[in-house]
Design an enzyme around this catalytic site. Structure first.
Site, PDB file in Angstrom:
ATOM      1  N   CYS A  94       0.806  -1.217   0.000  1.00 26.29           N
ATOM      2  CA  CYS A  94       0.000   0.000   0.000  1.00 26.29           C
ATOM      3  C   CYS A  94       0.846   1.278   0.000  1.00 26.29           C
ATOM      4  CB  CYS A  94      -1.000  -0.052   1.150  1.00 26.29           C
ATOM      5  SG  CYS A  94      -2.371   1.085   0.922  1.00 26.29           S
ATOM      6  N   ARG A 127     -12.235   6.588  -0.615  1.00 23.42           N
ATOM      7  CA  ARG A 127     -11.222   5.554  -0.421  1.00 23.42           C
ATOM      8  C   ARG A 127     -11.723   4.229  -0.980  1.00 23.42           C
ATOM      9  NH1 ARG A 127      -7.290   7.328   2.620  1.00 23.42           N
ATOM     10  NH2 ARG A 127      -6.458   5.247   3.055  1.00 23.42           N
ATOM     11  N   HIS A 193      -3.190  -5.399   2.372  1.00 24.57           N
ATOM     12  CA  HIS A 193      -2.636  -5.003   3.663  1.00 24.57           C
ATOM     13  C   HIS A 193      -2.612  -6.122   4.691  1.00 24.57           C
ATOM     14  CE1 HIS A 193      -1.445  -1.068   4.798  1.00 24.57           C
ATOM     15  NE2 HIS A 193      -2.365  -0.483   4.068  1.00 24.57           N
TER      16      HIS A 193
HETATM   17  N1  GLN Z   1      -1.944   6.906   2.514  1.00 30.45           N
HETATM   18  C1  GLN Z   1      -2.098   6.077   1.373  1.00 30.45           C
HETATM   19  C2  GLN Z   1      -3.483   6.130   0.746  1.00 30.45           C
HETATM   20  O1  GLN Z   1      -4.443   6.439   1.404  1.00 30.45           O
HETATM   21  C3  GLN Z   1      -1.731   4.652   1.750  1.00 30.45           C
HETATM   22  C4  GLN Z   1      -2.682   4.081   2.739  1.00 30.45           C
HETATM   23  C5  GLN Z   1      -2.257   2.787   3.283  1.00 30.45           C
HETATM   24  O2  GLN Z   1      -1.085   2.417   3.280  1.00 30.45           O
HETATM   25  N2  GLN Z   1      -3.247   2.075   3.803  1.00 30.45           N
HETATM   26  O3  GLN Z   1      -3.616   5.836  -0.416  1.00 30.45           O
END
Ligand code: GLN
Length: 244
Positions: A94, A127, A193
């Site tokens: 990520c 998101r 993740h």
């Molecule tokens: N901050 C980054 C995003 O929101 C990565 C997030 C994460 O590693 N979960 O895309």
């Protein structure tokens, strides 16, 4: 035999306990009587020479932490690049994956990436969150469904790079990209993740085998491990999301 694993910034990039991946790498080596030494670089630590490093893990995190890590790692760019080009293994999850590209463009600023991969990331609207099932061609047919969880605002565009997996459920690189991550030499970048490797032991063994092969310059077949529980969980999740 022995592998040296380097965990980059466990104190900053460890969302959803990405460090579980380190424990999995270590345990699956120990179960086969192969030594494993883990070292970490945390905020403020000097960067180390990578000539003895066999596997690197970079987890994910919030934009603020990514900004710090990336500034810190820019001085390491050539060393990391050489490591990747010489077949060093790297699993980047990520936020860590995003940093390997040219840049990560947020609404109000742009984080310059390490430019190891010809990819870029832009913050989108909303998101991409939820469970993911991928099909990864480089794993054998009985173990090629890789399951995980994603939560990212960035959308990653990978150009001509080979994706890590085809998305069967979830989002992956971008809203409708149909693919997740990148695989380049022994580098894997992915949006999946948390405990990615414990959930997908065949992927863990793929990484270990490649690292051992590079270090000892010969093909190495790892002793089998009884992964019945993991396989049952993987099959259950795959069926649950793919038969709706
Ligand atoms: N901050 C980054 C995003 O929101 C990565 C997030 C994460 O590693 N979960 O895309």
């Amino acid at each position: 035999m022995k592998l040296n694993v380097l965990h980059l910034f466990p104190d900053l990039l460890d969302q959803y306990f990405d460090s579980g991946n380190i424990q999995c790498l270590k345990k699956r080596l120990e179960w086969r009587n192969i030594e494993c030494e883990v070292s970490c670089i945390r905020r403020g630590d000097p960067l180390i020479d990578l000539s003895d490093t066999d596997i690197i893990l970079m987890g994910g995190g919030a934009d603020k932490e990514q900004l710090y890590v990336c500034r810190h790692l820019l001085g390491y760019k050539n060393e990391l690049n050489e490591y990747i080009e010489s077949g060093g293994s790297l699993l980047a999850v990520c936020g860590g994956y995003q940093l390997l590209g040219k840049y990560y463009k947020l609404h109000d600023e742009t984080i310059n990436g390490l430019d190891i991969l010809d990819i870029y990331t832009e913050q989108g609207d909303g998101r991409l969150i939820g469970n993911v099932v991928l099909e990864c061609d480089f794993l054998d047919e009985d173990h090629n469904k890789v399951v995980g969880f994603e939560n990212h605002g960035g959308r990653t565009y990978i150009g001509d790079h080979t994706p890590f997996g085809k998305v069967l459920y979830g989002h992956g690189n971008a809203d409708n990209s149909q693919y997740d991550g990148v695989i380049y030499k022994n580098l894997i970048g992915t949006y999946l993740h948390g405990p990615l490797l414990p959930k997908n032991p065949a992927l863990c063994d793929f990484i270990l085998t490649n690292a051992l092969k590079r270090k000892y310059n010969k093909d190495i077949e790892l002793d089998p491990i009884d992964d019945e529980l993991e396989s049952t969980a993987n099959t259950y999740i795959t069926k649950r999301f793919l038969t709706r």
